[in-house]
Design a protein around this motif. Structure first.
Motif, PDB file in Angstrom:
ATOM      1  N   ALA A 106       0.831  -1.208   0.000  1.00 31.07           N
ATOM      2  CA  ALA A 106       0.000   0.000   0.000  1.00 31.07           C
ATOM      3  C   ALA A 106       0.864   1.256   0.000  1.00 31.07           C
ATOM      4  O   ALA A 106       0.546   2.242  -0.684  1.00 31.07           O
ATOM      5  CB  ALA A 106      -0.940  -0.011   1.208  1.00 31.07           C
ATOM      6  N   PHE A 107       1.968   1.238   0.750  1.00 32.14           N
ATOM      7  CA  PHE A 107       2.884   2.385   0.751  1.00 32.14           C
ATOM      8  C   PHE A 107       3.489   2.593  -0.634  1.00 32.14           C
ATOM      9  O   PHE A 107       3.612   3.734  -1.096  1.00 32.14           O
ATOM     10  CB  PHE A 107       3.988   2.150   1.780  1.00 32.14           C
ATOM     11  CG  PHE A 107       5.057   3.213   1.776  1.00 32.14           C
ATOM     12  CD1 PHE A 107       4.816   4.472   2.308  1.00 32.14           C
ATOM     13  CD2 PHE A 107       6.305   2.966   1.223  1.00 32.14           C
ATOM     14  CE1 PHE A 107       5.792   5.462   2.297  1.00 32.14           C
ATOM     15  CE2 PHE A 107       7.292   3.939   1.203  1.00 32.14           C
ATOM     16  CZ  PHE A 107       7.037   5.187   1.740  1.00 32.14           C
ATOM     17  N   HIS A 108       3.843   1.514  -1.289  1.00 34.82           N
ATOM     18  CA  HIS A 108       4.435   1.617  -2.632  1.00 34.82           C
ATOM     19  C   HIS A 108       3.439   2.219  -3.622  1.00 34.82           C
ATOM     20  O   HIS A 108       3.808   3.036  -4.470  1.00 34.82           O
ATOM     21  CB  HIS A 108       4.868   0.231  -3.099  1.00 34.82           C
ATOM     22  CG  HIS A 108       5.513   0.222  -4.451  1.00 34.82           C
ATOM     23  ND1 HIS A 108       6.600   0.998  -4.772  1.00 34.82           N
ATOM     24  CD2 HIS A 108       5.204  -0.467  -5.584  1.00 34.82           C
ATOM     25  CE1 HIS A 108       6.952   0.785  -6.022  1.00 34.82           C
ATOM     26  NE2 HIS A 108       6.117  -0.090  -6.540  1.00 34.82           N
ATOM     27  N   ARG A 109       2.161   1.832  -3.497  1.00 35.91           N
ATOM     28  CA  ARG A 109       1.138   2.415  -4.388  1.00 35.91           C
ATOM     29  C   ARG A 109       0.952   3.905  -4.098  1.00 35.91           C
ATOM     30  O   ARG A 109       0.751   4.707  -5.014  1.00 35.91           O
ATOM     31  CB  ARG A 109      -0.191   1.674  -4.222  1.00 35.91           C
ATOM     32  CG  ARG A 109      -0.204   0.264  -4.800  1.00 35.91           C
ATOM     33  CD  ARG A 109      -1.606  -0.296  -4.870  1.00 35.91           C
ATOM     34  NE  ARG A 109      -2.211  -0.449  -3.546  1.00 35.91           N
ATOM     35  CZ  ARG A 109      -2.122  -1.546  -2.815  1.00 35.91           C
ATOM     36  NH1 ARG A 109      -1.423  -2.595  -3.259  1.00 35.91           N
ATOM     37  NH2 ARG A 109      -2.704  -1.619  -1.628  1.00 35.91           N
ATOM     38  N   ALA A 110       1.014   4.275  -2.828  1.00 35.26           N
ATOM     39  CA  ALA A 110       0.813   5.680  -2.447  1.00 35.26           C
ATOM     40  C   ALA A 110       2.039   6.542  -2.738  1.00 35.26           C
ATOM     41  O   ALA A 110       1.906   7.751  -2.922  1.00 35.26           O
ATOM     42  CB  ALA A 110       0.446   5.775  -0.965  1.00 35.26           C
ATOM     43  N   HIS A 111       3.220   5.927  -2.776  1.00 30.94           N
ATOM     44  CA  HIS A 111       4.472   6.673  -2.983  1.00 30.94           C
ATOM     45  C   HIS A 111       5.304   5.979  -4.060  1.00 30.94           C
ATOM     46  O   HIS A 111       6.381   5.434  -3.773  1.00 30.94           O
ATOM     47  CB  HIS A 111       5.261   6.766  -1.677  1.00 30.94           C
ATOM     48  CG  HIS A 111       4.552   7.483  -0.580  1.00 30.94           C
ATOM     49  ND1 HIS A 111       4.672   8.844  -0.377  1.00 30.94           N
ATOM     50  CD2 HIS A 111       3.684   7.031   0.366  1.00 30.94           C
ATOM     51  CE1 HIS A 111       3.922   9.195   0.660  1.00 30.94           C
ATOM     52  NE2 HIS A 111       3.316   8.112   1.126  1.00 30.94           N
ATOM     53  N   PRO A 112       4.830   5.981  -5.296  1.00 27.30           N
ATOM     54  CA  PRO A 112       5.546   5.258  -6.357  1.00 27.30           C
ATOM     55  C   PRO A 112       6.935   5.813  -6.630  1.00 27.30           C
ATOM     56  O   PRO A 112       7.767   5.128  -7.225  1.00 27.30           O
ATOM     57  CB  PRO A 112       4.634   5.410  -7.573  1.00 27.30           C
ATOM     58  CG  PRO A 112       3.822   6.643  -7.286  1.00 27.30           C
ATOM     59  CD  PRO A 112       3.621   6.650  -5.817  1.00 27.30           C
TER      60      PRO A 112
END
Length: 312
Positions: A106-112
């Motif tokens: 989820a962090f990766h999706r929010a902070h690509p």
């Protein structure tokens, strides 16, 4: 070897003049001469011949030039490897199927734009050593279990409490229940062959069993999650605990049931560990994301006393 002297040598070789190199490096010609003289002493070789037009590398100077350039490139790469924002954020999630992995996806999706390296370290000793050496930037763990004190140079932030479900096969006595009280699990066999002796999750399940009189068995070889699911599906006398955020895939013919546990809800307390002096610029963004995703937690939840003490 003095890298500034090597850098000065390359500047003179490329400029062909001591004065031009001094201007390019924003130092005096006298400083250039001193650096070159010191480098020649270190190498035991003369690097330049003075000419009417400036300076030319000697035979030894010409032989040294490609190596000098490679030295400077290596030094620049070394400096870039620790420059804030120049390397990936390295996070330990223990395994790929649990709550920590879901949170990092989820962090990766929010902070690509944040480059990530995800690693999986099984035991907390390895994670602590990796944090202290700088091999990783953060690790998801439960702290501080008895006998597993957190070193003073590490910090721990409680980021999510993950409720446990009871996982049963279709023939289990509780398979049809909409929910089950934690105290009502006394007398049922809970099989968890993946418990690692001395681990923080071992301490968690030991505290859970002691407080509610549960029978949690970790006997037998651990053949992995697929074998565990096969056994639970085929053995009416066995059930297991599974985190609400754990995502496993099994055949529809298994007929496995997830049964919520209540009164109280047992939750596994995930904390994010990091070194106090870690300057990685993505860590504040990760903490902010986890704080926003944490929610209010399960009302009336149970965690071990050592986890509650750490949260205060």
């Amino acid at each position: 070897m003095d890298l500034e002297a090597v850098r000065t040598y390359v500047a003179v070789a490329e400029a062909g003049q001591f004065q031009k190199a001094a201007t390019d490096l924003a130092i005096t010609q006298q400083a250039v001469s001193k650096r070159i003289a010191g480098l020649e002493r270190d190498l035991g070789a003369r690097l330049f011949t003075r000419t009417p037009r400036g300076a030319e590398p000697t035979v030894d100077g010409q032989a040294f030039l490609p190596h000098a350039r490679e030295l400077l490139r290596a030094a620049d790469r070394a400096a870039a490897s620790v420059r804030p924002g120049s390397r990936p954020l390295r996070v330990d999630v223990i395994n790929s199927r649990g709550a920590a992995s879901r949170l990092m996806r989820a962090f990766h999706r929010a902070h690509p734009g944040v480059e990530l390296d995800i690693v999986m370290l099984l035991d907390i000793e390895s994670a602590v050593a990796a944090l202290r050496s700088g091999a990783i930037d953060a690790s998801f763990r439960a702290v501080a279990a008895p006998g597993l004190p957190l070193p003073e140079d590490l910090t721990a932030t409680r980021v999510v409490d993950e409720p446990l479900d009871l996982l049963t096969g279709p023939g289990h006595a509780l398979a049809a229940a909409r929910s089950v009280r934690l105290a009502d699990l006394a007398g049922h066999r809970i099989w968890m062959p993946g418990i690692l002796p001395g681990s923080e999750w071992g301490a968690y399940y030991e505290a859970l069993a002691a407080e509610f009189g549960l029978t949690i068995e970790s006997t037998g070889p651990n053949f992995g999650s697929d074998a565990l699911l096969d056994t639970i599906a085929d053995t009416p006398a066995l059930a297991t605990f599974m985190g609400e955020d754990t995502r496993l895939v099994w055949p529809t013919t298994h007929g496995l049931r997830r049964v919520p546990i209540t009164d109280p809800v047992p939750v596994y307390p995930h904390s994010l560990l990091q070194h106090r002096d870690n300057p990685h610029p993505a860590l504040p963004a990760l903490h902010a994301h986890l704080a926003a995703a944490a929610g209010s937690g399960a009302p009336g939840a149970w965690v071990p006393a050592w986890a509650e003490a750490r949260a205060r």
